[in-house]
Structures are given as C-alpha cells and as structure tokens.
Design a protein around this motif. Structure first.
Motif, mmCIF file in Angstrom:
data_model
loop_
_atom_site.group_PDB
_atom_site.id
_atom_site.type_symbol
_atom_site.label_atom_id
_atom_site.label_comp_id
_atom_site.label_asym_id
_atom_site.label_seq_id
_atom_site.Cartn_x
_atom_site.Cartn_y
_atom_site.Cartn_z
ATOM 1 N N PRO A 50 -16.002 -30.147 63.889
ATOM 2 C CA PRO A 50 -15.403 -30.515 65.192
ATOM 3 C C PRO A 50 -16.407 -30.593 66.335
ATOM 4 C CG PRO A 50 -13.998 -28.926 64.074
ATOM 5 C CD PRO A 50 -15.266 -29.016 63.271
ATOM 6 N N VAL A 51 -17.537 -29.888 66.225
ATOM 7 C CA VAL A 51 -18.527 -29.910 67.307
ATOM 8 C C VAL A 51 -19.058 -31.321 67.513
ATOM 9 C CG1 VAL A 51 -20.784 -29.036 68.061
ATOM 10 C CG2 VAL A 51 -19.151 -27.495 66.945
ATOM 11 N N ILE A 84 -34.291 -36.552 64.526
ATOM 12 C CA ILE A 84 -35.361 -35.695 63.997
ATOM 13 C C ILE A 84 -34.987 -34.226 64.150
ATOM 14 C CG2 ILE A 84 -37.747 -34.940 64.388
ATOM 15 C CD1 ILE A 84 -38.440 -37.829 65.074
ATOM 16 N N ILE A 85 -34.495 -33.861 65.325
ATOM 17 C CA ILE A 85 -34.069 -32.476 65.558
ATOM 18 C C ILE A 85 -32.924 -32.105 64.616
ATOM 19 C CG2 ILE A 85 -33.046 -30.900 67.239
ATOM 20 C CD1 ILE A 85 -34.493 -32.498 69.420
ATOM 21 N N THR A 86 -31.990 -33.029 64.443
ATOM 22 C CA THR A 86 -30.832 -32.771 63.573
ATOM 23 C C THR A 86 -31.276 -32.424 62.160
ATOM 24 O OG1 THR A 86 -29.385 -34.246 64.845
ATOM 25 C CG2 THR A 86 -28.751 -33.776 62.568
ATOM 26 N N TYR A 87 -32.159 -33.230 61.583
ATOM 27 C CA TYR A 87 -32.533 -33.017 60.185
ATOM 28 C C TYR A 87 -33.546 -31.895 60.016
ATOM 29 C CZ TYR A 87 -29.609 -36.829 58.787
ATOM 30 O OH TYR A 87 -28.495 -37.605 58.544
ATOM 31 N N LEU A 88 -34.340 -31.622 61.038
ATOM 32 C CA LEU A 88 -35.190 -30.427 60.986
ATOM 33 C C LEU A 88 -34.332 -29.168 60.942
ATOM 34 C CD1 LEU A 88 -38.160 -31.185 63.430
ATOM 35 C CD2 LEU A 88 -38.339 -30.599 60.993
ATOM 36 N N MET A 89 -33.321 -29.127 61.789
ATOM 37 C CA MET A 89 -32.425 -27.972 61.794
ATOM 38 C C MET A 89 -31.593 -27.910 60.516
ATOM 39 S SD MET A 89 -31.089 -27.779 65.746
ATOM 40 C CE MET A 89 -30.340 -26.181 65.451
ATOM 41 N N LEU A 90 -31.231 -29.058 59.987
ATOM 42 C CA LEU A 90 -30.451 -29.076 58.749
ATOM 43 C C LEU A 90 -31.257 -28.490 57.596
ATOM 44 C CD1 LEU A 90 -27.651 -30.032 57.791
ATOM 45 C CD2 LEU A 90 -28.705 -32.202 57.143
ATOM 46 N N MET A 91 -32.555 -28.676 57.648
ATOM 47 C CA MET A 91 -33.405 -28.154 56.577
ATOM 48 C C MET A 91 -33.708 -26.665 56.747
ATOM 49 S SD MET A 91 -36.097 -31.340 56.213
ATOM 50 C CE MET A 91 -37.135 -30.489 55.015
ATOM 51 N N TYR A 92 -33.938 -26.223 57.975
ATOM 52 C CA TYR A 92 -34.498 -24.883 58.158
ATOM 53 C C TYR A 92 -33.609 -23.908 58.927
ATOM 54 C CZ TYR A 92 -38.695 -27.286 56.602
ATOM 55 O OH TYR A 92 -39.589 -28.017 55.867
ATOM 56 N N ALA A 93 -32.654 -24.403 59.737
ATOM 57 C CA ALA A 93 -31.810 -23.484 60.503
ATOM 58 C C ALA A 93 -30.766 -22.841 59.595
ATOM 59 C CB ALA A 93 -31.127 -24.240 61.647
ATOM 60 N N GLN A 94 -30.445 -21.589 59.876
ATOM 61 C CA GLN A 94 -29.467 -20.854 59.080
ATOM 62 C C GLN A 94 -28.384 -20.271 59.989
ATOM 63 O OE1 GLN A 94 -29.390 -20.677 55.767
ATOM 64 N NE2 GLN A 94 -31.310 -21.797 55.462
ATOM 65 N N GLY A 95 -27.185 -20.158 59.441
ATOM 66 C CA GLY A 95 -26.109 -19.519 60.186
ATOM 67 C C GLY A 95 -25.149 -20.517 60.820
ATOM 68 N N LEU A 96 -23.994 -20.004 61.189
ATOM 69 C CA LEU A 96 -22.928 -20.831 61.744
ATOM 70 C C LEU A 96 -23.312 -21.439 63.081
ATOM 71 C CD1 LEU A 96 -20.002 -21.880 61.774
ATOM 72 C CD2 LEU A 96 -19.322 -19.674 62.757
ATOM 73 N N MET A 97 -23.831 -20.614 64.002
ATOM 74 C CA MET A 97 -24.138 -21.104 65.348
ATOM 75 C C MET A 97 -25.238 -22.156 65.329
ATOM 76 S SD MET A 97 -24.989 -18.924 68.800
ATOM 77 C CE MET A 97 -23.379 -18.150 68.698
ATOM 78 N N ALA A 98 -26.262 -21.951 64.517
ATOM 79 C CA ALA A 98 -27.348 -22.924 64.424
ATOM 80 C C ALA A 98 -26.849 -24.256 63.881
ATOM 81 C CB ALA A 98 -28.463 -22.371 63.534
ATOM 82 N N THR A 99 -25.939 -24.192 62.914
ATOM 83 C CA THR A 99 -25.396 -25.420 62.336
ATOM 84 C C THR A 99 -24.506 -26.141 63.344
ATOM 85 O OG1 THR A 99 -25.394 -24.272 60.198
ATOM 86 C CG2 THR A 99 -24.261 -26.380 60.309
ATOM 87 N N GLN A 100 -23.771 -25.385 64.148
ATOM 88 C CA GLN A 100 -22.993 -26.004 65.206
ATOM 89 C C GLN A 100 -23.902 -26.688 66.224
ATOM 90 O OE1 GLN A 100 -20.819 -22.463 66.406
ATOM 91 N NE2 GLN A 100 -18.901 -23.265 65.547
ATOM 92 N N PHE A 101 -25.035 -26.068 66.501
ATOM 93 C CA PHE A 101 -25.980 -26.636 67.459
ATOM 94 C C PHE A 101 -26.551 -27.957 66.937
ATOM 95 C CE2 PHE A 101 -29.919 -26.198 70.181
ATOM 96 C CZ PHE A 101 -29.222 -26.333 71.378
ATOM 97 N N GLU A 103 -25.024 -30.006 65.006
ATOM 98 C CA GLU A 103 -23.950 -30.988 65.126
ATOM 99 C C GLU A 103 -23.920 -31.596 66.530
ATOM 100 O OE1 GLU A 103 -21.310 -32.314 63.111
ATOM 101 O OE2 GLU A 103 -22.697 -31.663 61.545
ATOM 102 N N PHE A 104 -24.297 -30.796 67.531
ATOM 103 C CA PHE A 104 -24.390 -31.329 68.890
ATOM 104 C C PHE A 104 -25.461 -32.425 68.956
ATOM 105 C CE2 PHE A 104 -26.808 -31.290 72.871
ATOM 106 C CZ PHE A 104 -25.836 -31.711 73.757
ATOM 107 N N PHE A 105 -26.613 -32.174 68.367
ATOM 108 C CA PHE A 105 -27.680 -33.183 68.378
ATOM 109 C C PHE A 105 -27.284 -34.417 67.574
ATOM 110 C CE2 PHE A 105 -30.316 -29.560 69.683
ATOM 111 C CZ PHE A 105 -31.021 -30.143 70.727
ATOM 112 N N TYR A 106 -26.495 -34.212 66.530
ATOM 113 C CA TYR A 106 -25.992 -35.367 65.786
ATOM 114 C C TYR A 106 -25.027 -36.170 66.661
ATOM 115 C CZ TYR A 106 -24.172 -38.195 61.964
ATOM 116 O OH TYR A 106 -23.811 -39.253 61.161
ATOM 117 N N GLY A 107 -24.244 -35.483 67.496
ATOM 118 C CA GLY A 107 -23.381 -36.164 68.454
ATOM 119 C C GLY A 107 -24.180 -36.979 69.450
#
Length: 495
Positions: A50-51, A84-101, A103-107
């Motif tokens: 939903p984010v 670029i930020i979206t897929y960097l975070m998709l590869m290395y970020a962990q946790g619910l809040m990071a994944t929501q963040f 999704e904001f960049f994907y938006g």
C-alpha cells in the motif's frame, strides 16, 4: 534536420529499454516472502505494497507540474536515481520499515514516468510525433518482455537465486540513469515554457492536431465519427494564448498555468464521448493497478514459490505480447466507436470481471495464469482504444492534460480502495477476498456503462418515435384539411 530528430529519439528509447528491462519484476513477491527478506505475507500484502499506492498519489500532481516546469530531463534523471535507490534497498535493506521506505522510492519512479512519455514532444518537430511516440512506447514493451523472459530463463533453467536477478535489474536501471544524462535539454515545454507567446491556432484544430500517442492508423484518424468540436474557435482565451510574462517562467506563472488547465479541462470534459472514455479509463485503470500490484500475491498463496517452480516471468511476457498484438490489431478494425462505446466498454468490463473471478475462485496456478493473461490483454486492448479515441480529438497540450487528470483520478480511486480493502488500518482482507471485491468492482463498471447504453437507446427511441408521431399527425391533419376544403367547395358549387 534528421539528426535533430534521430538522436533524442534514440537516446530516449535506449533509456526506456533499460528502465523497463527488469528481470526481477515478476518475482518481487516471491523474493520478499522468501529467505532473503523473510517477511510475512500479511506484512507484504497489507503493510508494504500500500505504501507504493499512497506515495504515487501524493507525488503525481506535483511531479506533473514539476515535469513541465523543469522541462522533462531533470525528472527523467530523477526517475533513474529513484530506481537505483529502490533496487539497492531491495538487495540490502532488511526489515519492515526499510522495505516500506523502498516502496516510497518506487512510487517516485512510477510518478515520474510522465516525463519519459512527454519528453519527445518538446524536442522533435510535430511532423515526427507519431513515429517518435511509436518508437518510445514500443521499446518499453520490448524492454519489459525481454526482462520477463530473461528472469524466467535464469530462474527455471539456470537456477539463479532471486537476489542476483535484482543485481541484474540494478545494472539495467543504472544504465538507464547514465543514458538519461545524454538527453538533449528541451528549450520549451507544453505549458510553462512556450516557444511563442501564443499557441498557433493550427496546432489546436482537429485536422491540424499534433498526433497523439498510440494513434493506430491513418484511416482511424480520418473517421468522421471521431471528430469532437474542440477546435481553436471554441477554445477558451486562456488556452489559446499564454503570455510570455505569465507562463514563460516569470512571476505568476503557476497561477496562470493552473487557470489555463482548469479552463481547458472544463471544455474537454464537456464532450460526452471524451467524458465516457475518460470515466472508463479512470475506473478501469484503478482496478488494473490494483490487480497488477497484487497478482503475484495471489499466485504465491495458490502455489508458494518455496514449494515448486513458478512461471511468473513467462506469464508477464505472454500477457504483454498478446496485449501489444491486440492493441496493434485495433488499427485495422473499422467500427463507429461513438455509436457503440457504452456497449463495448460494458462487454469488455464483463470479460475482465469473469477473468478476475475465475482467478480468485479456481485455486489452480495454471488457471490463474491464463485468467491473468486474458485480463491484462483485454485491458491493454481497451486502454489503447480509449487512448486513441481521446487523443485523436485533442491537441497534444490537451492530450497531456487529460491523460494526467485521468491517471490522477485512477490513482486516487486506487488509494481509496487500498485504504478500505488492503491496508491493515482498514479492513486488511486476505488476498482471496480482495480479488473477489476486484471482480465485483469490474461488474460495477460494466453495470455503469450498461445503464448509460440503455439510457442512450431509450433517448434515441423516444426521439425517433416523437419524430414519426409528429410527422404522422402533420400528414393526417393536412389530408383532413384537404378533404374538408374539397367537401366545402363541392357543397358550394352544387348549391
């Protein structure tokens, strides 16, 4: 002159190909709920996805204005950076809040797509609009198809982990970002930065209109049924002439542009055919976004990716290709769309509703795949017709405006649907109940246009019936008068 057209078009197509060549896209849900991220289905479906919807809506209007004011190129660069930020975070970020963040960049990246699709009209001559639009839109489908097939081949045949699909996607979007820097900077834009103080009336007339995206055939353009009276003579003064001091980037530019947009909107939507296609566009695109966003979630529930092989990439590629073929075929079909618009929209909405219902109730992955292909191909066919029917009657300035407003309405409706049905703060329904609601939603769309079609038939029947009745009365009265005069003359003469 040729170089002035070829270079920006080639660079934009290159950018569009790498932007959409994302092998990991069909496997995002499987990646998020898999061992790499280890998120629960509820977290992914009800709290993360939903984010994207909320950020897309929040950014759409400011990005639309910023795109025109900044003259496209900076916003295209922003799109690449956000991916670029979206897929960097998709590869290395962990946790619910990071994944929501992320999704904001994907938006951000999806909201800025408007810059890619409108850039071409600011750097090439109007005589090249049709070819430029065709190339730039086609290459996005090619990129998406190549990415989907590549991802499926790597997963099924080479057993490549999903993490490395994201690495390939990151490389592709990085190439798109680098390519975007080589795009020529436009000197003008549709609203803020006009090349002249007043828009040439020839550019606002129907016969001289700049060719819109997805114009499918010359014969279709010449269809007399498509002519909607939105020509220069009926244009509001603000739409015909934008003074350089106000809309050229100086003081008061934003207010003047907003006033011009509002006047144009009132006139555009006063046309019933255009309003009809636009309403369908907004309603169906809302459902389309929602289904595309959560289709992988449904497939994951029907057949978990951890238990067996999945073929999401093949399904996405096939549905894209079939949709493109169906859309191309529209150019060879001669139909008086304005006479049958409500019936066409109702019928195809029923087809989509049935496909979504089958996808939801028949818990078989292959049935889900086939239903998804039917749904997506049908939507792509109909949205192409809607785009053509709207665009064939408008100048490019108005087309961009109507396109933006219709998309904004679709995302606003999608946000409302997400808040009520999907979000944990709302009902937070399970995925199967959600899809049942989406099927019902398309039934509602079909009912709306069925009612509109029946109303049009009743009005036409009443008009024709009244015409025949009035004609009959006139004839009978005339005959009676003639008989009476003859009788009178006969009586007079005999007496």
């Amino acid at each position: 002159m040729a170089e002035a057209w070829v270079f920006p078009t080639f660079m934009l197509c290159l950018c569009g190909f790498f932007t959409n060549m994302r092998p990991s896209e069909p496997f995002i849900t499987a990646y998020l709920v898999g061992p790499d991220k280890n998120l629960t289905h509820k977290e992914v479906f009800n709290e993360i996805f939903p984010v994207w919807t909320y950020s897309h809506l929040a950014l759409l209007l400011p990005v639309f204005l910023a795109t025109d004011f900044l003259r496209y190129k900076p916003v295209i660069i922003l799109q690449g950076a956000s991916l670029i930020i979206t897929y960097l975070m998709l590869m290395y970020a962990q946790g619910l809040m990071a994944t929501q963040f992320l999704e904001f960049f994907y938006g951000v990246s999806t909201a800025t797509e408007i810059a890619y699709y409108s850039y071409i009209y600011s750097v090439v001559d109007s005589s090249q609009y049709q070819r430029g639009t065709s190339y730039c839109r086609s290459i996005t489908l090619v990129g998406y198809t190549v990415g989907s097939v590549t991802g499926q081949v790597l997963v099924s045949l080479a057993q490549v982990p999903l993490f490395y699909l994201n690495a390939i996607t990151l490389t592709s979007v990085t190439l798109a970002f680098v390519t975007s820097w080589f795009l020529p900077m436009p000197n003008k834009s549709l609203f803020f930065h006009q090349a002249h103080g007043c828009v040439d009336k020839k550019e606002l007339t129907i016969r001289g209109a700049k060719l819109p995206p997805r114009v499918l055939s010359r014969a279709a353009l010449e269809d007399p049924e498509s002519r909607v009276p939105l020509n220069a003579e009926e244009s509001p003064p603000a739409a015909q002439c934008v003074k350089e001091g106000k809309a050229g980037g100086g003081g008061g530019g934003l207010l003047e542009v907003l006033r011009m947009l509002w006047l144009d909107l009132l006139q555009c939507y006063s046309s019933w055919p255009l309003l009809c296609w636009s309403v369908w566009w907004a309603l169906s695109t809302c459902g389309y976004f929602q289904l595309i966003n959560y289709a992988q979630a449904l497939w994951e529930e029907v057949l978990p990716s951890q238990d067996s092989d999945i073929y999401n990439g093949c399904v996405e590629a096939i549905s894209t290709l079939l949709g493109a073929v169906a859309a191309f075929g529209v150019g060879y079909v001669k139909i008086s769309w304005e006479d049958w618009v409500e019936l066409v929209l109702c019928s195809f909405s029923v087809v989509i509703a049935i496909a979504v219902y089958i996808m939801d109730t028949v818990r078989n992955i292959w049935v889900c795949y086939v239903s998804y292909v039917v749904f997506r191909s049908t939507y792509m066919l109909l949205i192409t017709i809607a785009t053509y029917r709207i665009g064939a009657n408008l100048s490019m300035e108005r087309y961009a405006l109507v396109f933006g407003v219709n998309t904004f309405a679709a995302v606003a409706l999608q946000t409302l649907l997400t808040v009520i049905v999907v979000d944990s703060s709302g009902l937070g329904l399970d995925i199967f109940t959600q899809f049942l609601i989406y099927a019902s939603y398309f039934v509602m769309i079909a009912a709306v246009f069925l009612a509109a079609g029946l109303y049009k038939l009743v009005v036409r029947w009443r008009r024709s019936h009244m015409h025949e009745t009035v004609g009959g009365i006139t004839e009978s009265d005339f005959s009676a008068d003639q008989v009476s005069l003859s009788d009178c003359n006969y009586i007079t003469n005999t007496s």
